[in-house]
Write a protein that holds these residues in place. Structure first.
Motif, PDB file in Angstrom:
ATOM      1  N   TYR A 143      -9.308  -7.963  -4.209  1.00 52.04           N
ATOM      2  CA  TYR A 143      -8.990  -6.328  -4.316  1.00 52.04           C
ATOM      3  C   TYR A 143      -9.751  -5.705  -5.322  1.00 52.04           C
ATOM      4  O   TYR A 143      -9.810  -4.760  -5.460  1.00 52.04           O
ATOM      5  N   ALA A 144     -10.689  -6.471  -5.929  1.00 53.12           N
ATOM      6  CA  ALA A 144     -11.462  -5.945  -6.858  1.00 53.12           C
ATOM      7  C   ALA A 144     -13.137  -6.110  -6.617  1.00 53.12           C
ATOM      8  O   ALA A 144     -13.912  -6.266  -7.589  1.00 53.12           O
ATOM      9  N   MET A 152     -10.914  -5.886   3.901  1.00 55.79           N
ATOM     10  CA  MET A 152      -9.675  -5.442   4.149  1.00 55.79           C
ATOM     11  C   MET A 152      -9.299  -4.222   4.798  1.00 55.79           C
ATOM     12  O   MET A 152      -8.445  -4.005   5.564  1.00 55.79           O
ATOM     13  N   ALA A 153     -10.343  -3.143   4.745  1.00 54.82           N
ATOM     14  CA  ALA A 153     -10.386  -1.985   5.258  1.00 54.82           C
ATOM     15  C   ALA A 153     -10.159  -2.102   6.958  1.00 54.82           C
ATOM     16  O   ALA A 153      -9.408  -1.035   7.490  1.00 54.82           O
ATOM     17  N   ASP A 185      -8.123   3.182  -1.868  1.00 56.10           N
ATOM     18  CA  ASP A 185      -9.386   2.843  -1.663  1.00 56.10           C
ATOM     19  C   ASP A 185      -9.723   2.252  -0.270  1.00 56.10           C
ATOM     20  O   ASP A 185     -10.947   2.652   0.270  1.00 56.10           O
ATOM     21  N   LEU A 186      -8.752   1.774   0.107  1.00 58.62           N
ATOM     22  CA  LEU A 186      -9.172   0.969   1.741  1.00 58.62           C
ATOM     23  C   LEU A 186      -9.359   2.306   2.538  1.00 58.62           C
ATOM     24  O   LEU A 186     -10.176   2.326   3.715  1.00 58.62           O
ATOM     25  N   ALA A 187      -8.466   3.255   2.486  1.00 56.12           N
ATOM     26  CA  ALA A 187      -8.488   4.330   3.692  1.00 56.12           C
ATOM     27  C   ALA A 187      -9.805   4.905   3.272  1.00 56.12           C
ATOM     28  O   ALA A 187     -10.652   5.297   4.256  1.00 56.12           O
ATOM     29  N   TYR A 194     -17.959   1.814   4.173  1.00 57.97           N
ATOM     30  CA  TYR A 194     -18.637   1.037   3.053  1.00 57.97           C
ATOM     31  C   TYR A 194     -17.620   1.246   1.898  1.00 57.97           C
ATOM     32  O   TYR A 194     -16.816   2.166   1.834  1.00 57.97           O
ATOM     33  N   ALA A 195     -17.550   0.279   1.005  1.00 58.49           N
ATOM     34  CA  ALA A 195     -16.934   0.327  -0.257  1.00 58.49           C
ATOM     35  C   ALA A 195     -17.812   0.443  -1.335  1.00 58.49           C
ATOM     36  O   ALA A 195     -18.763  -0.356  -1.477  1.00 58.49           O
TER      37      ALA A 195
END
Length: 258
Positions: A143-144, A152-153, A185-187, A194-195
């Motif tokens: 998660y970090a 996860m997205a 964050d995932l949305a 990309y994250a």
């Protein structure tokens, strides 16, 4: 051929259920599994429930079942030896040559405490004197991390359920420790593919993660570019994102994704 009994029989039956899933059958209903295995409803439901509880299957909103994150983790580890790492390594090396920052290849895996993490199965270092912590071989909080969010997205809510079944650890003042914060964050990650994670895992560390997909169209891993805040500036991020996504797409293509 001998017939398995007791616990061995349950294992054999569970494995046969998992083998029912394929590119043509990404999800199956309880009725379909019963018909395919010729087992009674109670036995099939018990086996499916156990596979869901262990993360090998997930149950969809419509009641059907599909392969779960634990199988993805095992597949990723197998890929580390036989395919994924071999395919990704030269692409990551070229990415480091292009951007001059460290890159990683990561897959989901259970940590020693049973929680889902991102396991760093390969890492290509940069040549800067001012570097960052080496992560190869480590389990990182899903998660970090940019790779965790990228994975996860494009995964499912079952993973989030497991992560937030207990309180999560804050590594810095910027670590998201609530489910709504991570879901937000995932949305964003899913919409832009990309994250971007800024000092959520380590003070002074910025990382960008992108998903990798396999031949069946499922997310199977993620790659990242990581470096210190002094080099990973807001002005430079867009350029790094372009190169990272190109590399992730190339790895996915070589894994059979279309």
């Amino acid at each position: 051929m001998t017939t398995a009994t007791g616990g061995a029989q349950a294992v054999v039956r569970a494995l046969r259920i998992l083998k029912l899933f394929s590119g043509k059958h990404l999800s199956l209903s309880l009725k379909q599994v019963i018909e395919a295995t010729q087992l009674n409803r109670t036995t099939v439901f018990r086996l499916l429930s156990t596979l869901v509880a262990e993360g090998f299957l997930v149950r969809l909103e419509n009641g059907d079942y599909q392969l779960g994150p634990e199988l993805t983790a095992l597949g990723g580890l197998a890929g580390n030896r036989d395919g994924l790492r071999r395919i990704a390594r030269p692409i990551l090396e070229e990415l480091v040559e292009t951007v001059g920052e460290r890159t990683t290849l990561e897959v989901p895996s259970r940590g020693s405490d049973g929680r889902m993490t991102m396991l760093v199965i390969d890492e290509v270092s940069d040549s800067h004197r001012l570097g960052i912590t080496e992560f190869a071989g480590n389990h990182l909080p899903i998660y970090a991390t940019s790779t965790g969010k990228a994975f996860m997205a494009f995964s499912n809510d079952e993973m989030l359920d497991g992560i937030f079944s207990e309180p999560v650890q804050a590594f810095t003042s910027k670590t998201p420790v609530s489910r709504p914060a991570v879901e937000k964050d995932l949305a964003k990650t899913k919409s832009q593919a990309y994250a971007l994670v800024i000092e959520e895992l380590e003070e002074g560390l910025v990382a960008i993660g992108a998903p990798v997909f396999n031949a069946s169209g499922a997310v199977c891993a993620a790659i990242s570019i990581a470096g210190p805040t002094v080099r990973m500036t807001a002005e430079r991020i867009p350029e790094l994102v372009v190169e990272l996504k190109k590399s992730a797409e190339l790895i996915s293509q070589r894994m059979g994704y279309r």
